[in-house]
Enzyme design. Structure first.
Site, short mmCIF file in Angstrom:
data_model
loop_
_atom_site.label_atom_id
_atom_site.label_comp_id
_atom_site.label_asym_id
_atom_site.label_seq_id
_atom_site.Cartn_x
_atom_site.Cartn_y
_atom_site.Cartn_z
N PHE A 3 -13.07 4.08 9.59
CA PHE A 3 -13.27 4.61 10.94
C PHE A 3 -13.08 3.57 12.03
CE2 PHE A 3 -17.51 2.78 10.37
CZ PHE A 3 -17.75 2.27 11.64
N CYS A 63 -14.18 -5.49 10.38
CA CYS A 63 -14.27 -6.12 9.07
C CYS A 63 -14.37 -7.63 9.23
CB CYS A 63 -13.08 -5.74 8.21
SG CYS A 63 -11.51 -6.02 9.05
N THR A 64 -13.83 -8.16 10.34
CA THR A 64 -13.83 -9.61 10.57
C THR A 64 -14.97 -10.08 11.47
OG1 THR A 64 -12.28 -9.18 12.35
CG2 THR A 64 -11.33 -9.92 10.25
N GLY A 71 -13.82 0.56 -2.40
CA GLY A 71 -12.72 -0.16 -3.04
C GLY A 71 -12.89 -0.29 -4.54
N GLU A 125 -8.28 -3.39 1.11
CA GLU A 125 -8.73 -4.16 2.29
C GLU A 125 -10.18 -3.76 2.53
OE1 GLU A 125 -7.25 -6.43 3.84
OE2 GLU A 125 -5.11 -6.17 3.46
N LEU A 126 -11.12 -4.60 2.06
CA LEU A 126 -12.51 -4.15 2.01
C LEU A 126 -13.41 -5.00 2.90
CD1 LEU A 126 -12.39 -3.56 -1.85
CD2 LEU A 126 -11.78 -1.97 -0.01
N GLU A 178 -22.94 -7.25 3.71
CA GLU A 178 -22.32 -6.88 4.99
C GLU A 178 -23.13 -5.73 5.59
OE1 GLU A 178 -18.91 -4.19 5.02
OE2 GLU A 178 -17.86 -5.53 6.39
P1 NAD Z 1 -15.87 3.74 3.87
O1 NAD Z 1 -15.71 2.95 2.63
O2 NAD Z 1 -17.08 4.56 4.03
O3 NAD Z 1 -14.61 4.73 4.05
C1 NAD Z 1 -13.29 4.26 4.15
C2 NAD Z 1 -12.32 5.35 3.75
O4 NAD Z 1 -12.42 5.55 2.34
C3 NAD Z 1 -12.60 6.70 4.39
O5 NAD Z 1 -11.36 7.33 4.71
C4 NAD Z 1 -13.31 7.45 3.28
O6 NAD Z 1 -13.21 8.85 3.41
C5 NAD Z 1 -12.56 6.93 2.08
N1 NAD Z 1 -13.22 7.10 0.78
C6 NAD Z 1 -14.49 6.85 0.46
N2 NAD Z 1 -14.72 7.13 -0.83
C7 NAD Z 1 -13.55 7.56 -1.35
C8 NAD Z 1 -13.15 8.01 -2.65
N3 NAD Z 1 -13.99 8.08 -3.66
N4 NAD Z 1 -11.86 8.36 -2.82
C9 NAD Z 1 -10.98 8.28 -1.80
N5 NAD Z 1 -11.31 7.90 -0.55
C10 NAD Z 1 -12.59 7.54 -0.33
O7 NAD Z 1 -15.72 2.69 5.10
P2 NAD Z 1 -15.98 2.92 6.64
O8 NAD Z 1 -17.43 3.03 6.90
O9 NAD Z 1 -15.07 3.97 7.17
O10 NAD Z 1 -15.44 1.53 7.23
C11 NAD Z 1 -16.20 0.36 7.28
C12 NAD Z 1 -15.88 -0.56 6.13
O11 NAD Z 1 -14.48 -0.83 6.09
C13 NAD Z 1 -16.54 -1.93 6.28
O12 NAD Z 1 -16.99 -2.35 5.04
C14 NAD Z 1 -15.40 -2.80 6.78
O13 NAD Z 1 -15.58 -4.18 6.53
C15 NAD Z 1 -14.24 -2.24 6.04
N6 NAD Z 1 -12.96 -2.54 6.67
C16 NAD Z 1 -12.14 -3.46 6.08
C17 NAD Z 1 -10.95 -3.81 6.68
C18 NAD Z 1 -10.06 -4.86 6.07
O14 NAD Z 1 -8.90 -4.92 6.47
N7 NAD Z 1 -10.52 -5.66 5.13
C19 NAD Z 1 -10.56 -3.19 7.88
C20 NAD Z 1 -11.41 -2.24 8.44
C21 NAD Z 1 -12.61 -1.91 7.83
#
Ligand code: NAD
Length: 503
Positions: free
Chosen positions: A158, A294-295, A243, A260-261, A390
């Site tokens: 998001f 994320c950063t 992830g 990318e987690l 985190e």
């Molecule tokens: P989230 O893990 O809740 O959701 C991310 C996406 O994964 C959403 O589209 C969600 O619907 C999907 N998802 C979740 N479970 C799934 C499954 N079992 N199968 C398929 N899809 C699934 O993360 P969030 O709250 O939206 O975002 C915040 C997190 O993202 C933080 O941990 C942040 O650090 C990380 N993030 C990392 C990067 C990077 O480039 N490393 C960039 C942006 C955000």
């Protein structure tokens, strides 16, 4: 607001699946709310299994023709996508702000990042280079070619509701793949708006199914997508928990995942640093985007000589952060995405207190409509259990240290490995931090904060951050398969390694 939505093709009620043509979806309704005031913006009817099947079929058909188009011609289509994004930068930036709560200048910055990656991809479309090698056999030529993979699944988080899609989609497209995007259910409307922009570009070029959208819940759509053998690559951005699941399911079917987690990024300030620069770096890194990058800087290591003074200045600066409506140009910090995030932040602060951390400022909800919290500083030691996690909110741990060796050990002693930074005026300290003895992260900066990367570099992190690399440099290789070719243009059939096999 209605005018803004209309200009982007977002309706009060939208379909949750599109291949260029919108599909009449029949799943549960998903209402998107503005985190700044909690008010509904518009709704999406989510996709179900049959809608997903239609999307994948279209993406497979699109791949069959798109991959035959020369890469520079594919680049021309991405150039047009960049132009459409330029034309829509302000309204799309505004919708990003309205739906995910980041301040308007960051909303615009996110769309600029999409434009930048399109420009990058256009150039890349003429630079998908393979190597040639000298064969050990006479009259033989060896070289490698890079071929597209197929329909690529893109799952996004998001907090970068549109830029992360673009990092993946622009590069994957010039590489010859078609794309299926599952955005975060917390930010479906920005995805609908981007799909409308893609639709214009696809229509102009007689394409269908190249860029597709499927909005649905994790069980109905997400799990289906990651288990789907027709998608050779799943690029997923989000939490480490997500992830781990995606990586496991994709590996089980021998697919490829690009993960990318989460991060747990640290910034080190040495006694010899330019402290004004460091203060600004920490402030943007820790408070910017309300700690939802994320950063984001989550751990601040201060060398003993400057620690007390720097902490006092930082606490004072936190008191001056203007919190409020993210569309107001004076605001520096907007809301968290939803009530769940507010609760998570308050729970984290309570746990930190229990574990012995000292809250220096903040720690509370802000009393106004919407999902606002105070940016928070906690004084602690590196071994506090919460410091290893985190917390996706503006919660900063301040930790004192004496020597570089000591701080490097503590710096690397977390499960995540995304971004890192040091402020120092010593060349030796800076180079040590960047060396193999230094930061173990995918991103390591000197005299720059942990957040705000440019698209030109490969973006991503190590350890539980997932090991993926997206965006610039040679990250494009992850969206293609490598084929090594050997051609014999002679009249003999020599075997490699001098092996004899004659009758
Ligand atoms: P989230 O893990 O809740 O959701 C991310 C996406 O994964 C959403 O589209 C969600 O619907 C999907 N998802 C979740 N479970 C799934 C499954 N079992 N199968 C398929 N899809 C699934 O993360 P969030 O709250 O939206 O975002 C915040 C997190 O993202 C933080 O941990 C942040 O650090 C990380 N993030 C990392 C990067 C990077 O480039 N490393 C960039 C942006 C955000």
């Amino acid at each position: 607001m209605n005018e803004l939505l209309e200009s982007l093709g977002v309706q009060p009620r939208n379909s949750g699946a599109c291949t260029g043509s919108w599909i009449q979806t029949s799943g549960p309704e998903l209402v998107s709310h503005n985190p700044a005031d909690g008010e509904p913006i518009a709704a999406v009817t989510q996709a179900m299994a049959a809608d997903y099947e239609a999307v994948v079929a279209a993406a497979e058909r699109a791949f069959a023709t798109w991959r035959m188009m020369p890469a520079p011609q594919r680049g021309e289509v991405i150039r047009q996508l960049g132009e459409e994004l330029r034309a829509n930068k302000e309204p799309l930036g505004k919708l990003v702000t309205m739906e995910c709560g980041k301040i308007y200048s960051e909303g615009l910055g996110e769309v600029q990042e999409m434009i930048d990656i399109c420009d990058f991809a256009v150039g890349l479309s003429r630079q998908l280079y393979g190597l040639t090698m000298h064969s050990e056999r006479a009259s033989h030529r060896m070289y490698e070619q890079w071929h597209p993979l197929g329909p690529v699944g893109i799952i996004s988080a998001f907090n970068f509701p549109v830029a992360v899609w673009a990092w993946n989609a622009a590069i994957a497209a010039v590489c010859g793949n078609s794309m299926i995007w599952k955005p975060s259910p917390k930010t479906p409307l920005t995805a609908v708006a981007v799909q409308q922009i893609c639709n214009k570009v696809m229509e102009r070029n007689g394409l269908e199914g190249l860029f597709s959208l499927v909005i649905g819940d994790n069980d109905e759509i997400g799990e289906r997508m990651i288990a789907d053998r027709r998608l050779p690559l799943i690029s997923a951005t989000g939490s480490c928990r997500m992830g781990r699941r995606v990586g496991t399911v994709v590996a089980e079917r021998m697919g490829r995942s690009l993960l990318e987690l989460g991060g747990n990024n640290a910034l080190i300030v040495m006694d010899d640093a330019n402290l004004d620069l460091a203060l600004r770096g920490v402030l943007f890194g820790a408070v910017g985007t309300a700690g939802q990058r994320c950063t984001t800087t989550r751990r601040l290591f201060l060398q003993k000589g400057i620690a007390a003074d720097f902490t006092a200045k930082l606490v004072k600066a936190y008191g001056q952060v203007r919190i409020g409506d993210p569309l107001d140009e004076n605001t520096l910090m907007g809301p968290l995405i939803d009530e769940g995030s507010v609760q998570m932040m308050l729970d984290a602060v309570a746990k930190v207190r229990e574990q012995g951390g000292e809250v220096l400022c903040g720690g509370n909800r802000v009393d106004r409509p919407g999902h606002y919290v105070e940016p928070t500083i906690v004084k602690t030691t590196h071994d506090l259990p919460m410091v290893k996690e985190e917390t996706f909110a503006p919660l900063l741990y301040v930790i004192e240290f004496e020597t570089l060796d000591e701080v490097m050990k503590h710096h690397n002693d977390v499960p995540q490995g995304l971004s890192s930074a040091i402020f120092t005026d010593s060349l030796i300290t800076a180079e040590t931090f960047l060396s193999h003895r230094g930061s173990d992260c995918g991103i390591a900066n000197v005299n720059i904060g942990t957040s705000g990367a440019e698209i030109g570099g490969a973006f991503g992190g190590e350890k539980e951050t997932g090991g993926g690399r997206e965006s610039g440099s040679d990250a494009w290789r992850l969206y293609m398969r490598r084929q090594t070719n050997t051609i014999n243009w002679g009249t003999e059939l020599p075997l490699a390694q001098g092996v004899k096999f004659d009758l």
